[in-house]
Enzyme design. Structure first.
Site, PDB file in Angstrom:
ATOM      1  N   LYS A 152     -12.210  -0.101 -14.303  1.00  0.00           N
ATOM      2  CA  LYS A 152     -12.326  -1.432 -13.684  1.00  0.00           C
ATOM      3  C   LYS A 152     -12.698  -2.485 -14.730  1.00  0.00           C
ATOM      4  CE  LYS A 152     -11.537  -0.816  -9.201  1.00  0.00           C
ATOM      5  NZ  LYS A 152     -10.800  -1.699  -8.306  1.00  0.00           N
TER       6      LYS A 152
ATOM      7  N   ASP B  72       0.868  -1.191   0.000  1.00  0.00           N
ATOM      8  CA  ASP B  72       0.000   0.000   0.000  1.00  0.00           C
ATOM      9  C   ASP B  72       0.900   1.235   0.000  1.00  0.00           C
ATOM     10  OD1 ASP B  72      -3.237   0.310   1.217  1.00  0.00           O
ATOM     11  OD2 ASP B  72      -1.985   2.071   0.825  1.00  0.00           O
TER      12      ASP B  72
ATOM     13  N   ASP C 193       4.221   2.063  -4.208  1.00  0.00           N
ATOM     14  CA  ASP C 193       3.292   1.975  -5.335  1.00  0.00           C
ATOM     15  C   ASP C 193       3.300   0.538  -5.870  1.00  0.00           C
ATOM     16  OD1 ASP C 193       1.989   3.844  -7.611  1.00  0.00           O
ATOM     17  OD2 ASP C 193       3.042   2.144  -8.504  1.00  0.00           O
ATOM     18  N   VAL C 194       2.112   0.004  -6.131  1.00  0.00           N
ATOM     19  CA  VAL C 194       1.997  -1.400  -6.570  1.00  0.00           C
ATOM     20  C   VAL C 194       2.886  -1.662  -7.788  1.00  0.00           C
ATOM     21  CG1 VAL C 194       0.409  -3.118  -7.549  1.00  0.00           C
ATOM     22  CG2 VAL C 194      -0.329  -1.691  -5.627  1.00  0.00           C
TER      23      VAL C 194
ATOM     24  N   ALA D 265      -6.768   0.771  -5.490  1.00  0.00           N
ATOM     25  CA  ALA D 265      -7.410   1.438  -6.622  1.00  0.00           C
ATOM     26  C   ALA D 265      -7.788   2.859  -6.250  1.00  0.00           C
ATOM     27  CB  ALA D 265      -8.684   0.688  -7.031  1.00  0.00           C
TER      28      ALA D 265
ATOM     29  N   ARG E 291     -30.095   0.801  -3.753  1.00  0.00           N
ATOM     30  CA  ARG E 291     -28.795   0.132  -3.825  1.00  0.00           C
ATOM     31  C   ARG E 291     -28.820  -1.153  -2.996  1.00  0.00           C
ATOM     32  NH1 ARG E 291     -28.466   3.323  -7.190  1.00  0.00           N
ATOM     33  NH2 ARG E 291     -26.815   4.809  -7.705  1.00  0.00           N
TER      34      ARG E 291
ATOM     35  N   TYR F  61     -14.516   5.711 -13.608  1.00  0.00           N
ATOM     36  CA  TYR F  61     -14.120   4.700 -12.607  1.00  0.00           C
ATOM     37  C   TYR F  61     -14.551   3.304 -13.070  1.00  0.00           C
ATOM     38  CZ  TYR F  61     -14.679   1.836  -8.442  1.00  0.00           C
ATOM     39  OH  TYR F  61     -14.652   0.795  -7.556  1.00  0.00           O
TER      40      TYR F  61
HETATM   41  N1  UFG Z   1     -26.455   9.473  -1.911  1.00  0.00           N
HETATM   42  C1  UFG Z   1     -27.233  10.540  -1.477  1.00  0.00           C
HETATM   43  N2  UFG Z   1     -26.617  11.504  -0.743  1.00  0.00           N
HETATM   44  C2  UFG Z   1     -25.291  11.492  -0.438  1.00  0.00           C
HETATM   45  C3  UFG Z   1     -24.508  10.392  -0.887  1.00  0.00           C
HETATM   46  C4  UFG Z   1     -25.134   9.400  -1.642  1.00  0.00           C
HETATM   47  O1  UFG Z   1     -28.426  10.616  -1.741  1.00  0.00           O
HETATM   48  O2  UFG Z   1     -24.799  12.421   0.218  1.00  0.00           O
HETATM   49  C5  UFG Z   1     -27.105   8.421  -2.687  1.00  0.00           C
HETATM   50  C6  UFG Z   1     -26.509   8.231  -4.068  1.00  0.00           C
HETATM   51  O3  UFG Z   1     -27.130   9.069  -5.000  1.00  0.00           O
HETATM   52  C7  UFG Z   1     -26.798   6.745  -4.315  1.00  0.00           C
HETATM   53  C8  UFG Z   1     -26.781   6.122  -2.916  1.00  0.00           C
HETATM   54  O4  UFG Z   1     -26.911   7.198  -2.002  1.00  0.00           O
HETATM   55  O5  UFG Z   1     -28.070   6.610  -4.833  1.00  0.00           O
HETATM   56  C9  UFG Z   1     -25.501   5.405  -2.629  1.00  0.00           C
HETATM   57  O6  UFG Z   1     -24.423   6.259  -2.933  1.00  0.00           O
HETATM   58  P1  UFG Z   1     -22.912   5.907  -2.568  1.00  0.00           P
HETATM   59  O7  UFG Z   1     -22.073   7.067  -2.994  1.00  0.00           O
HETATM   60  O8  UFG Z   1     -22.826   5.460  -1.161  1.00  0.00           O
HETATM   61  O9  UFG Z   1     -22.605   4.638  -3.476  1.00  0.00           O
HETATM   62  P2  UFG Z   1     -22.759   4.479  -5.056  1.00  0.00           P
HETATM   63  O10 UFG Z   1     -23.949   3.611  -5.283  1.00  0.00           O
HETATM   64  O11 UFG Z   1     -22.714   5.741  -5.788  1.00  0.00           O
HETATM   65  O12 UFG Z   1     -21.391   3.776  -5.429  1.00  0.00           O
HETATM   66  C10 UFG Z   1     -20.936   2.597  -4.839  1.00  0.00           C
HETATM   67  C11 UFG Z   1     -19.438   2.621  -4.762  1.00  0.00           C
HETATM   68  C12 UFG Z   1     -18.848   2.696  -6.108  1.00  0.00           C
HETATM   69  C13 UFG Z   1     -19.379   1.606  -6.943  1.00  0.00           C
HETATM   70  C14 UFG Z   1     -20.870   1.598  -6.947  1.00  0.00           C
HETATM   71  C15 UFG Z   1     -21.385   0.444  -7.706  1.00  0.00           C
HETATM   72  O13 UFG Z   1     -19.030   3.721  -4.006  1.00  0.00           O
HETATM   73  O14 UFG Z   1     -17.445   2.565  -5.998  1.00  0.00           O
HETATM   74  O15 UFG Z   1     -21.340   1.538  -5.614  1.00  0.00           O
HETATM   75  O16 UFG Z   1     -22.592   0.013  -7.253  1.00  0.00           O
HETATM   76  F1  UFG Z   1     -18.950   1.753  -8.202  1.00  0.00           F
END
Ligand code: UFG
Length: 341
Positions: free
Chosen positions: A147, A31, A51-52, A77, A229, A143
């Site tokens: 990946k 790391d 660095d990896v 990552a 989610r 992102y």
């Molecule tokens: N959200 C809000 N308010 C905030 C933050 C998030 O409403 O302040 C909402 C987002 O719009 C989303 C949900 O909460 O609908 C979850 O958001 P996150 O940022 O916690 O997670 P994401 O779903 O955007 O992303 C996560 C990972 C990514 C990955 C993705 C794939 O962080 O690395 O899941 O499912 F790519």
């Protein structure tokens, strides 16, 4: 086994490292500490700071005290969706170029196993739900594109290796929760300098570190209008890495049938809306947690829910922390303990 885990000072990587140690493996963490924390590396693991791409050859070649390496878990990552839009070079270099160097080193030193941290962001806006691994991959952000590029690169290396390299890409959905403290070992959880994830942000409101939580859109085509989610506990996620290594260590037809590279989604298969998550945080913390509707966030899909049938059938994975309140409670314990640490 002697296992190298890149990004082992980060959230997912440190929890995976702890699970590997608990299972009796020798663990080397690589790391650069750019986003990880030195004190998150579990005691019992050896830290190679760097660095990896720069240290892979030495570490995989058995440099230092490492000896023969039986497998690599590659978690290191760049992982901020928003940042990937404004600074794509950081993501193509940090995720793709770095991993290509790691793959070269893996092949050169004949390391037989690789488990890669892939993501649901490789799918983009899904056509059907839950998402299976053969769904179209059309990432909506840089992102996810980086990946996905790495997933392709791993597939071609595994295929070309003629069985010498076996690999599993684990496509994480929304990782949450924390690994609880045990004995002298501290809890391990999410501690990002720039926090963008929903649950830690909501808990910051409960801790009095921010006034309210912004809800990104209430006009999505979902039951309550907010995004849905699939939240998966970080301990369940870590267990899947161990199962993937076990599968790669055996004479697994599933790996051969997949051309040496198996892709598996990791989620619980249940979706929770943003409002349901906030409500769970209110129940767990006892705090009112004010929320305000804000505009949609660019690049957000409305609904992301995993089919993890393949992980369950092929890896024998069975998530055990599927209760949202339980996931939030572990995150809350961690958030409170790290505030007072
Ligand atoms: N959200 C809000 N308010 C905030 C933050 C998030 O409403 O302040 C909402 C987002 O719009 C989303 C949900 O909460 O609908 C979850 O958001 P996150 O940022 O916690 O997670 P994401 O779903 O955007 O992303 C996560 C990972 C990514 C990955 C993705 C794939 O962080 O690395 O899941 O499912 F790519």
């Amino acid at each position: 086994m002697t296992l190298v885990i890149t990004g082992g000072a980060g959230y997912v990587g440190s929890v995976c490292a702890q699970h590997l140690l608990d299972a009796g493996h020798d663990v080397v963490v690589v790391d650069d500490l750019s986003t990880g924390h030195r004190d998150a590396v579990p005691s019992g693991a050896r830290l190679v700071e760097g660095d990896v791409a720069e240290v892979a050859d030495e570490v995989l070649g058995g440099g230092g005290d490492t000896g023969r390496v039986d497998g690599v878990i590659h978690c290191a990552a760049r992982s901020l969706v928003g940042e990937s839009a404004v600074d794509p070079a950081k993501y193509w270099h940090g995720n793709v170029v770095t991993t290509l160097a790691l793959l070269d080193a893996l092949r050169r030193h004949r390391v037989p196993r690789l488990v890669f941290s892939s993501t649901a962001a490789t799918y983009g806006e899904p056509e059907t739900s839950p998402i299976t691994e053969d769904a179209p991959t059309r990432p909506t952000n840089t992102y996810g594109a980086t990946k996905l590029a790495v997933d392709h690169a791993i597939g071609t290396h595994a295929a070309a290796s003629g069985g010498e390299l076996g690999a599993v890409s684990l496509r994480y959905f929304n990782v949450a929760g924390a690994h609880p403290a045990a004995g002298d070992a501290p809890a391990l959880g999410e501690r990002h300098t720039v926090e963008t994830h929903l649950i830690p942000l909501v808990l910051q409101v409960a801790l009095g570190q921010r006034d309210e939580i912004a809800v990104f859109g209430d006009d999505w085509p979902t039951a309550d209008g907010t995004c849905v989610r699939d939240y998966i506990h970080v301990d369940d996620l870590a267990e899947a890495h161990l199962l993937a290594l076990d599968l790669l260590a055996g004479d697994a037809p599933a790996i051969a049938e997949a051309g040496g590279h198996l892709v598996c989604n990791l989620g619980n298969g249940t979706g929770f809306s943003v409002l349901e998550v906030i409500e769970a945080c209110r129940r767990v913390t006892g705090h009112p947690i004010p929320a305000r509707v804000a505009p949609r966030r660019t690049g957000d899909p409305g609904v992301l829910v995993a089919s993890s049938a393949r992980a369950r059938e092929t890896l024998g994975w069975k998530p055990t922390h599927t209760d949202l309140d339980g996931i939030v409670a572990d995150a809350w314990d961690f958030a409170r303990s790290s505030r007072t640490a």
